[in-house]
Scaffold this active site. Structure first.
Site, PDB file in Angstrom:
ATOM      1  N   CYS A 130       0.832  -1.206   0.000  1.00 21.24           N
ATOM      2  CA  CYS A 130       0.000   0.000   0.000  1.00 21.24           C
ATOM      3  C   CYS A 130       0.865   1.253   0.000  1.00 21.24           C
ATOM      4  O   CYS A 130       1.435   1.614   1.023  1.00 21.24           O
ATOM      5  CB  CYS A 130      -0.903  -0.035   1.237  1.00 21.24           C
ATOM      6  SG  CYS A 130      -1.869   1.466   1.461  1.00 21.24           S
ATOM      7  N   CYS A 133       0.076   3.907   2.510  1.00 17.54           N
ATOM      8  CA  CYS A 133       0.381   3.556   3.899  1.00 17.54           C
ATOM      9  C   CYS A 133       1.880   3.603   4.137  1.00 17.54           C
ATOM     10  O   CYS A 133       2.366   4.211   5.081  1.00 17.54           O
ATOM     11  CB  CYS A 133      -0.114   2.148   4.213  1.00 17.54           C
ATOM     12  SG  CYS A 133      -1.776   1.822   3.597  1.00 17.54           S
ATOM     13  N   ASP A 134       2.633   2.932   3.290  1.00 16.90           N
ATOM     14  CA  ASP A 134       4.049   2.686   3.568  1.00 16.90           C
ATOM     15  C   ASP A 134       5.014   3.520   2.729  1.00 16.90           C
ATOM     16  O   ASP A 134       6.223   3.479   2.969  1.00 16.90           O
ATOM     17  CB  ASP A 134       4.349   1.195   3.368  1.00 16.90           C
ATOM     18  CG  ASP A 134       3.552   0.337   4.348  1.00 16.90           C
ATOM     19  OD1 ASP A 134       3.191   0.868   5.406  1.00 16.90           O
ATOM     20  OD2 ASP A 134       3.293  -0.840   4.050  1.00 16.90           O
TER      21      ASP A 134
HETATM   22  P1  FAD Z   1     -10.869  -6.172   5.869  1.00 19.25           P
HETATM   23  O1  FAD Z   1      -9.914  -5.465   6.740  1.00 19.25           O
HETATM   24  O2  FAD Z   1     -10.368  -6.955   4.729  1.00 19.25           O
HETATM   25  O3  FAD Z   1     -11.790  -7.077   6.806  1.00 19.25           O
HETATM   26  C1  FAD Z   1     -12.714  -7.975   6.286  1.00 19.25           C
HETATM   27  C2  FAD Z   1     -12.997  -9.061   7.292  1.00 19.25           C
HETATM   28  O4  FAD Z   1     -14.041  -9.925   6.802  1.00 19.25           O
HETATM   29  C3  FAD Z   1     -11.814  -9.955   7.562  1.00 19.25           C
HETATM   30  O5  FAD Z   1     -11.704 -10.182   8.943  1.00 19.25           O
HETATM   31  C4  FAD Z   1     -12.147 -11.250   6.819  1.00 19.25           C
HETATM   32  O6  FAD Z   1     -11.557 -12.366   7.407  1.00 19.25           O
HETATM   33  C5  FAD Z   1     -13.658 -11.272   6.984  1.00 19.25           C
HETATM   34  N1  FAD Z   1     -14.329 -12.141   6.000  1.00 19.25           N
HETATM   35  C6  FAD Z   1     -14.017 -12.353   4.702  1.00 19.25           C
HETATM   36  N2  FAD Z   1     -14.876 -13.217   4.134  1.00 19.25           N
HETATM   37  C7  FAD Z   1     -15.770 -13.547   5.093  1.00 19.25           C
HETATM   38  C8  FAD Z   1     -16.915 -14.392   5.128  1.00 19.25           C
HETATM   39  N3  FAD Z   1     -17.328 -15.077   4.060  1.00 19.25           N
HETATM   40  N4  FAD Z   1     -17.605 -14.497   6.299  1.00 19.25           N
HETATM   41  C9  FAD Z   1     -17.226 -13.796   7.404  1.00 19.25           C
HETATM   42  N5  FAD Z   1     -16.147 -12.988   7.426  1.00 19.25           N
HETATM   43  C10 FAD Z   1     -15.428 -12.863   6.288  1.00 19.25           C
HETATM   44  N6  FAD Z   1      -4.935   1.222   5.543  1.00 19.25           N
HETATM   45  C11 FAD Z   1      -4.671   2.383   6.174  1.00 19.25           C
HETATM   46  O7  FAD Z   1      -5.544   3.246   6.263  1.00 19.25           O
HETATM   47  N7  FAD Z   1      -3.433   2.597   6.731  1.00 19.25           N
HETATM   48  C12 FAD Z   1      -2.427   1.677   6.699  1.00 19.25           C
HETATM   49  O8  FAD Z   1      -1.315   1.920   7.205  1.00 19.25           O
HETATM   50  C13 FAD Z   1      -2.701   0.442   6.034  1.00 19.25           C
HETATM   51  N8  FAD Z   1      -1.727  -0.502   5.908  1.00 19.25           N
HETATM   52  C14 FAD Z   1      -2.029  -1.686   5.300  1.00 19.25           C
HETATM   53  C15 FAD Z   1      -1.027  -2.657   5.223  1.00 19.25           C
HETATM   54  C16 FAD Z   1      -1.298  -3.893   4.673  1.00 19.25           C
HETATM   55  C17 FAD Z   1      -0.201  -4.936   4.634  1.00 19.25           C
HETATM   56  C18 FAD Z   1      -2.604  -4.162   4.155  1.00 19.25           C
HETATM   57  C19 FAD Z   1      -2.916  -5.515   3.583  1.00 19.25           C
HETATM   58  C20 FAD Z   1      -3.580  -3.178   4.182  1.00 19.25           C
HETATM   59  C21 FAD Z   1      -3.309  -1.929   4.749  1.00 19.25           C
HETATM   60  N9  FAD Z   1      -4.263  -0.920   4.795  1.00 19.25           N
HETATM   61  C22 FAD Z   1      -3.995   0.252   5.461  1.00 19.25           C
HETATM   62  C23 FAD Z   1      -5.610  -1.093   4.203  1.00 19.25           C
HETATM   63  C24 FAD Z   1      -6.641  -1.409   5.274  1.00 19.25           C
HETATM   64  O9  FAD Z   1      -6.153  -2.479   6.075  1.00 19.25           O
HETATM   65  C25 FAD Z   1      -7.978  -1.790   4.627  1.00 19.25           C
HETATM   66  O10 FAD Z   1      -8.436  -0.729   3.802  1.00 19.25           O
HETATM   67  C26 FAD Z   1      -9.053  -2.067   5.675  1.00 19.25           C
HETATM   68  O11 FAD Z   1      -8.639  -3.096   6.556  1.00 19.25           O
HETATM   69  C27 FAD Z   1     -10.362  -2.480   5.008  1.00 19.25           C
HETATM   70  O12 FAD Z   1     -11.304  -2.789   5.986  1.00 19.25           O
HETATM   71  P2  FAD Z   1     -12.535  -3.760   5.683  1.00 19.25           P
HETATM   72  O13 FAD Z   1     -13.232  -3.895   6.981  1.00 19.25           O
HETATM   73  O14 FAD Z   1     -13.290  -3.238   4.521  1.00 19.25           O
HETATM   74  O15 FAD Z   1     -11.920  -5.138   5.205  1.00 19.25           O
END
Ligand code: FAD
Length: 302
Positions: A130, A133-134
């Site tokens: 990202c 982020c980094d």
């Molecule tokens: P997710 O965080 O993907 O959460 C989705 C959840 O749903 C997960 O727990 C998953 O297991 C669950 N799930 C999936 N399928 C199912 C199912 N069928 N049934 C039940 N549960 C399910 N963003 C920033 O703002 N700052 C940062 O510094 C940053 N650093 C990052 C570094 C990395 C390495 C990564 C990978 C991402 C980073 N991001 C950062 C991005 C940020 O993490 C995401 O934008 C954010 O987590 C998205 O949130 P979400 O809840 O939409 O999805």
């Protein structure tokens, strides 16, 4: 039945569940892993009002905040199908079925991995996904961006403003990004573009020290010395399990309106699994709040 059932416990799902519970309505959350992608990140410096935190700590605080409310937590469970009758039915992989008047899908996304040696081992030690982020960690350093699509070229342009040098590596003979992005990229003095190359290995032990790649035309292998590698070969939404229950884009992102509602009445979605642009914690939390308020609005009208 629930009034609101949230599926997914990342930032979007946690935010949606808290906003729903604060309306005093019956709220449940199906959580596979609290925190979602946040668990895979080390330093977080762009969650505004918190100067610095770390992924696992942030994930634990998300869980604590959800637990502070009267929310039914269905933990270590995954949803496998949605159906609509009078109510919306959620089938879990365990075989159980939950019923709710509204559902908020917040199952997030995952970065596509390269799958080469060194990638996993050096994650958060110079291998990043990202740029928002980094990127700042690589100020004045040499980086590579793997992937010549729109996200790769956007990342390369972004990083060229911080890094001393950016090398783009694309597997195909041409970049796939939009013309306008390519033009901007080629106007920058500190960028090299390599096409028709295959990344073989990310080098380093404590930290990334380089990359090994092969010229696909000749098979000849080369090494580059650098400090960072951004893998930009696609963000895949976790929406396969929905089949065609809701409308999705060609990338598999759930299409939502300005209130977070999907193509199915009473079914909302939030965060990285949707077509809302820019995948960030603060943005997914905002969209979780929007979807919960959208669901509440829907409930008081039905
Ligand atoms: P997710 O965080 O993907 O959460 C989705 C959840 O749903 C997960 O727990 C998953 O297991 C669950 N799930 C999936 N399928 C199912 C199912 N069928 N049934 C039940 N549960 C399910 N963003 C920033 O703002 N700052 C940062 O510094 C940053 N650093 C990052 C570094 C990395 C390495 C990564 C990978 C991402 C980073 N991001 C950062 C991005 C940020 O993490 C995401 O934008 C954010 O987590 C998205 O949130 P979400 O809840 O939409 O999805």
């Amino acid at each position: 039945p629930y009034d609101v059932l949230v599926i997914g416990g990342g930032p979007a799902g946690a935010s949606a569940a808290i906003y729903a519970a604060r309306k005093g309505i019956r709220t449940g959350i199906v959580v596979d892993r609290f925190g979602g992608q946040v668990n895979d990140t080390l330093g977080i410096e762009n969650f505004i009002s918190v100067k610095y935190t770390e992924g696992p700590k942030f994930a634990a605080q998300l869980e604590e905040h959800v637990r502070h409310y009267n929310i039914d937590i269905i933990k270590s469970q995954r949803a496998k199908q949605l159906r609509k009758g009078d109510l919306i039915e959620v089938d879990l992989e365990s075989g159980a079925t939950l019923k709710s008047k509204t559902v908020i899908i917040a199952t997030g996304a995952r970065w596509r991995n390269l799958g080469v040696p060194g990638e996993k081992e050096l994650q958060t030690k110079g291998v990043a996904y990202c740029p928002h982020c980094d990127g700042p960690l690589f100020q004045g350093k040499r980086v590579a961006v793997i992937g010549g699509g729109n996200s790769g070229i956007e990342a390369a342009i972004d990083l060229a403003g911080l890094a001393s040098h950016v090398t783009v590596l694309e597997f195909l003979p041409q970049l796939k990004a939009d013309e306008i992005l390519q033009k901007r990229l080629f106007s920058l003095p500190n960028v090299t573009v390599l096409t028709n190359v295959e990344t073989k290995e990310i080098l380093g032990t404590e930290r990334v020290t380089g990359i090994r790649y092969a010229d696909r035309a000749t098979g000849e292998e080369h090494q580059l010395e650098l400090e960072g590698v951004f893998v930009q070969i696609g963000l895949v939404p976790n929406t396969e399990w929905l089949g065609d229950f809701v409308e999705k884009t060609r990338f598999g992102e759930i299409v939502v309106d300005s209130r977070g509602q999907t193509s199915v009445e009473g079914v909302f979605a939030a965060g990285d699994c949707t077509n809302v642009p820019y995948k960030q914690i603060i943005i997914s939390m905002g969209s979780g709040a929007t979807a919960a308020l959208g669901a509440f609005d829907y409930l008081i009208r039905h």
